[in-house]
Design a protein around this motif. Structure first.
Motif, PDB file in Angstrom:
ATOM      1  N   GLN A   2       0.846  -1.188   0.000  1.00  0.00           N
ATOM      2  CA  GLN A   2       0.000   0.000   0.000  1.00  0.00           C
ATOM      3  C   GLN A   2       0.885   1.243   0.000  1.00  0.00           C
ATOM      4  O   GLN A   2       1.150   1.826   1.049  1.00  0.00           O
ATOM      5  N   ILE A   3       1.303   1.652  -1.163  1.00  0.00           N
ATOM      6  CA  ILE A   3       2.243   2.761  -1.294  1.00  0.00           C
ATOM      7  C   ILE A   3       1.619   4.068  -0.820  1.00  0.00           C
ATOM      8  O   ILE A   3       2.259   4.842  -0.106  1.00  0.00           O
ATOM      9  N   ASP A   4       0.374   4.314  -1.188  1.00  0.00           N
ATOM     10  CA  ASP A   4      -0.270   5.561  -0.768  1.00  0.00           C
ATOM     11  C   ASP A   4      -0.345   5.656   0.747  1.00  0.00           C
ATOM     12  O   ASP A   4      -0.121   6.723   1.326  1.00  0.00           O
ATOM     13  N   LYS A   6       1.727   4.199   2.850  1.00  0.00           N
ATOM     14  CA  LYS A   6       3.099   4.394   3.320  1.00  0.00           C
ATOM     15  C   LYS A   6       3.523   5.852   3.155  1.00  0.00           C
ATOM     16  O   LYS A   6       4.152   6.428   4.047  1.00  0.00           O
ATOM     17  N   LEU A   7       3.150   6.449   2.025  1.00  0.00           N
ATOM     18  CA  LEU A   7       3.454   7.866   1.808  1.00  0.00           C
ATOM     19  C   LEU A   7       2.800   8.717   2.889  1.00  0.00           C
ATOM     20  O   LEU A   7       3.442   9.609   3.464  1.00  0.00           O
ATOM     21  N   ALA A   8       1.529   8.447   3.168  1.00  0.00           N
ATOM     22  CA  ALA A   8       0.801   9.206   4.190  1.00  0.00           C
ATOM     23  C   ALA A   8       1.455   9.033   5.554  1.00  0.00           C
ATOM     24  O   ALA A   8       1.616   9.998   6.313  1.00  0.00           O
ATOM     25  N   GLU A   9       1.858   7.794   5.866  1.00  0.00           N
ATOM     26  CA  GLU A   9       2.521   7.509   7.139  1.00  0.00           C
ATOM     27  C   GLU A   9       3.803   8.326   7.291  1.00  0.00           C
ATOM     28  O   GLU A   9       4.150   8.759   8.384  1.00  0.00           O
ATOM     29  N   LEU A  10       4.502   8.537   6.176  1.00  0.00           N
ATOM     30  CA  LEU A  10       5.752   9.310   6.185  1.00  0.00           C
ATOM     31  C   LEU A  10       5.502  10.818   6.046  1.00  0.00           C
ATOM     32  O   LEU A  10       6.453  11.595   6.009  1.00  0.00           O
ATOM     33  N   GLY A  11       4.223  11.207   5.956  1.00  0.00           N
ATOM     34  CA  GLY A  11       3.884  12.617   5.831  1.00  0.00           C
ATOM     35  C   GLY A  11       4.191  13.201   4.471  1.00  0.00           C
ATOM     36  O   GLY A  11       4.408  14.401   4.342  1.00  0.00           O
ATOM     37  N   LEU A  12       4.192  12.355   3.445  1.00  0.00           N
ATOM     38  CA  LEU A  12       4.526  12.803   2.097  1.00  0.00           C
ATOM     39  C   LEU A  12       3.288  12.859   1.208  1.00  0.00           C
ATOM     40  O   LEU A  12       2.470  11.940   1.224  1.00  0.00           O
ATOM     41  N   THR A  13       3.180  13.908   0.449  1.00  0.00           N
ATOM     42  CA  THR A  13       2.172  14.037  -0.592  1.00  0.00           C
ATOM     43  C   THR A  13       2.919  14.200  -1.900  1.00  0.00           C
ATOM     44  O   THR A  13       3.796  15.066  -2.012  1.00  0.00           O
ATOM     45  N   LEU A  14       2.595  13.371  -2.882  1.00  0.00           N
ATOM     46  CA  LEU A  14       3.296  13.460  -4.156  1.00  0.00           C
ATOM     47  C   LEU A  14       2.809  14.666  -4.949  1.00  0.00           C
ATOM     48  O   LEU A  14       1.600  14.881  -5.071  1.00  0.00           O
ATOM     49  N   PRO A  15       3.740  15.421  -5.507  1.00  0.00           N
ATOM     50  CA  PRO A  15       3.367  16.535  -6.376  1.00  0.00           C
ATOM     51  C   PRO A  15       2.957  16.009  -7.748  1.00  0.00           C
ATOM     52  O   PRO A  15       3.073  14.814  -8.023  1.00  0.00           O
ATOM     53  N   GLU A  16       2.509  16.891  -8.598  1.00  0.00           N
ATOM     54  CA  GLU A  16       2.301  16.522 -10.002  1.00  0.00           C
ATOM     55  C   GLU A  16       3.666  16.205 -10.595  1.00  0.00           C
ATOM     56  O   GLU A  16       4.670  16.833 -10.252  1.00  0.00           O
ATOM     57  N   ALA A  17       3.698  15.226 -11.478  1.00  0.00           N
ATOM     58  CA  ALA A  17       4.953  14.881 -12.151  1.00  0.00           C
ATOM     59  C   ALA A  17       5.417  16.068 -12.988  1.00  0.00           C
ATOM     60  O   ALA A  17       4.620  16.710 -13.664  1.00  0.00           O
ATOM     61  N   ALA A  18       6.708  16.343 -12.915  1.00  0.00           N
ATOM     62  CA  ALA A  18       7.277  17.476 -13.649  1.00  0.00           C
ATOM     63  C   ALA A  18       7.264  17.212 -15.150  1.00  0.00           C
ATOM     64  O   ALA A  18       7.557  16.100 -15.599  1.00  0.00           O
ATOM     65  N   ALA A  19       6.928  18.237 -15.903  1.00  0.00           N
ATOM     66  CA  ALA A  19       6.990  18.160 -17.362  1.00  0.00           C
ATOM     67  C   ALA A  19       8.457  18.272 -17.789  1.00  0.00           C
ATOM     68  O   ALA A  19       9.261  18.896 -17.097  1.00  0.00           O
ATOM     69  N   PRO A  20       8.815  17.672 -18.912  1.00  0.00           N
ATOM     70  CA  PRO A  20      10.201  17.790 -19.387  1.00  0.00           C
ATOM     71  C   PRO A  20      10.554  19.241 -19.710  1.00  0.00           C
ATOM     72  O   PRO A  20       9.704  20.003 -20.146  1.00  0.00           O
ATOM     73  N   VAL A  21      11.820  19.590 -19.456  1.00  0.00           N
ATOM     74  CA  VAL A  21      12.278  20.949 -19.745  1.00  0.00           C
ATOM     75  C   VAL A  21      13.101  21.017 -21.028  1.00  0.00           C
ATOM     76  O   VAL A  21      13.646  22.067 -21.356  1.00  0.00           O
ATOM     77  N   ALA A  22      13.181  19.901 -21.747  1.00  0.00           N
ATOM     78  CA  ALA A  22      13.920  19.865 -23.017  1.00  0.00           C
ATOM     79  C   ALA A  22      13.326  18.741 -23.874  1.00  0.00           C
ATOM     80  O   ALA A  22      12.214  18.301 -23.624  1.00  0.00           O
ATOM     81  N   ALA A  23      14.087  18.263 -24.852  1.00  0.00           N
ATOM     82  CA  ALA A  23      13.590  17.279 -25.822  1.00  0.00           C
ATOM     83  C   ALA A  23      13.814  15.850 -25.337  1.00  0.00           C
ATOM     84  O   ALA A  23      14.732  15.156 -25.786  1.00  0.00           O
ATOM     85  N   ALA A 119      12.145   2.810   2.514  1.00  0.00           N
ATOM     86  CA  ALA A 119      11.032   3.060   3.434  1.00  0.00           C
ATOM     87  C   ALA A 119       9.682   2.882   2.746  1.00  0.00           C
ATOM     88  O   ALA A 119       8.737   2.380   3.347  1.00  0.00           O
ATOM     89  N   ILE A 120       9.601   3.234   1.477  1.00  0.00           N
ATOM     90  CA  ILE A 120       8.343   3.145   0.734  1.00  0.00           C
ATOM     91  C   ILE A 120       8.075   1.720   0.248  1.00  0.00           C
ATOM     92  O   ILE A 120       6.986   1.187   0.417  1.00  0.00           O
ATOM     93  N   PHE A 121       9.080   1.086  -0.346  1.00  0.00           N
ATOM     94  CA  PHE A 121       8.880  -0.208  -1.003  1.00  0.00           C
ATOM     95  C   PHE A 121       9.436  -1.404  -0.220  1.00  0.00           C
ATOM     96  O   PHE A 121       9.363  -2.528  -0.702  1.00  0.00           O
ATOM     97  N   GLY A 125      12.533  -1.898  -2.512  1.00  0.00           N
ATOM     98  CA  GLY A 125      13.061  -0.555  -2.742  1.00  0.00           C
ATOM     99  C   GLY A 125      14.572  -0.485  -2.646  1.00  0.00           C
ATOM    100  O   GLY A 125      15.177   0.524  -2.987  1.00  0.00           O
ATOM    101  N   LYS A 126      15.201  -1.573  -2.187  1.00  0.00           N
ATOM    102  CA  LYS A 126      16.666  -1.608  -2.108  1.00  0.00           C
ATOM    103  C   LYS A 126      17.203  -1.860  -3.508  1.00  0.00           C
ATOM    104  O   LYS A 126      16.731  -2.749  -4.211  1.00  0.00           O
ATOM    105  N   HIS A 127      18.185  -1.105  -3.919  1.00  0.00           N
ATOM    106  CA  HIS A 127      18.565  -1.026  -5.330  1.00  0.00           C
ATOM    107  C   HIS A 127      20.068  -0.896  -5.512  1.00  0.00           C
ATOM    108  O   HIS A 127      20.793  -0.586  -4.569  1.00  0.00           O
TER     109      HIS A 127
END
Length: 154
Positions: A2-4, A6-23, A119-121, A125-127
């Motif tokens: 339950q990622i959402d 887990k995010l709430a538990e950590l006090g995180l709200t996801l922003p809108e995904a950033a649009a690309p700034v180039a090609a 913490a999220i996954f 999440g270990k990579h």
């Protein structure tokens, strides 16, 4: 997973995904992998800038890396239509730290992102990771992070 929750538990709200700034595309899915383009750190809507070991300290860099990870999560959410259940594993993070020539703690800066992914996954999440010092980043950002994410079939 339950990622959402887990995010709430950590006090995180996801922003809108950033649009690309180039090609380029912000995310590309191919062969069961989602490749996320480099994400920059934002705090209170402002880009986190500077050079670690010069005008920014290690803690600022680690927080910037954490905020890059939040942006990576926003891109994953957007690319997968909100379905974090398709995330099988965070495979690799590429961490680029705008740092002074004598600064050698890039790995500690990168931990800000790595620890958040774990913490999220959980174990998924270990990579694998690279943490590289660079002379400059786009828009003067202090950190930029890209990612490779393994996906389950839709």
């Amino acid at each position: 997973m339950q990622i959402d929750a887990k995010l709430a538990e950590l006090g995180l709200t996801l922003p809108e995904a950033a649009a690309p700034v180039a090609a380029y595309l912000p995310a590309v899915e191919v062969g069961g992998l989602l490749h996320i383009s480099g994400q920059l750190p934002f705090q209170d809507g402002q880009l986190m800038t500077g050079r670690v070991g010069e005008d920014r300290d290690l803690d600022y860099g680690a927080e910037a890396a954490r905020r890059c990870a939040v942006m990576l999560l926003a891109q994953i959410r957007k690319a997968l239509g909100g379905d974090f259940q398709r995330v099988e594993r965070i495979v690799k993070l590429g961490v680029f730290v705008n740092s002074a020539a004598d600064f050698t703690d890039q790995a500690k800066v990168a931990n800000g992102a790595s620890e958040l992914m774990a913490a999220i996954f959980g174990d998924s999440g270990k990579h694998a990771r690279s943490a590289v010092g660079v002379a400059v980043l786009p828009l003067g950002a202090v950190v930029e992070i890209d990612a490779i994410v393994a996906l389950r079939d839709a």
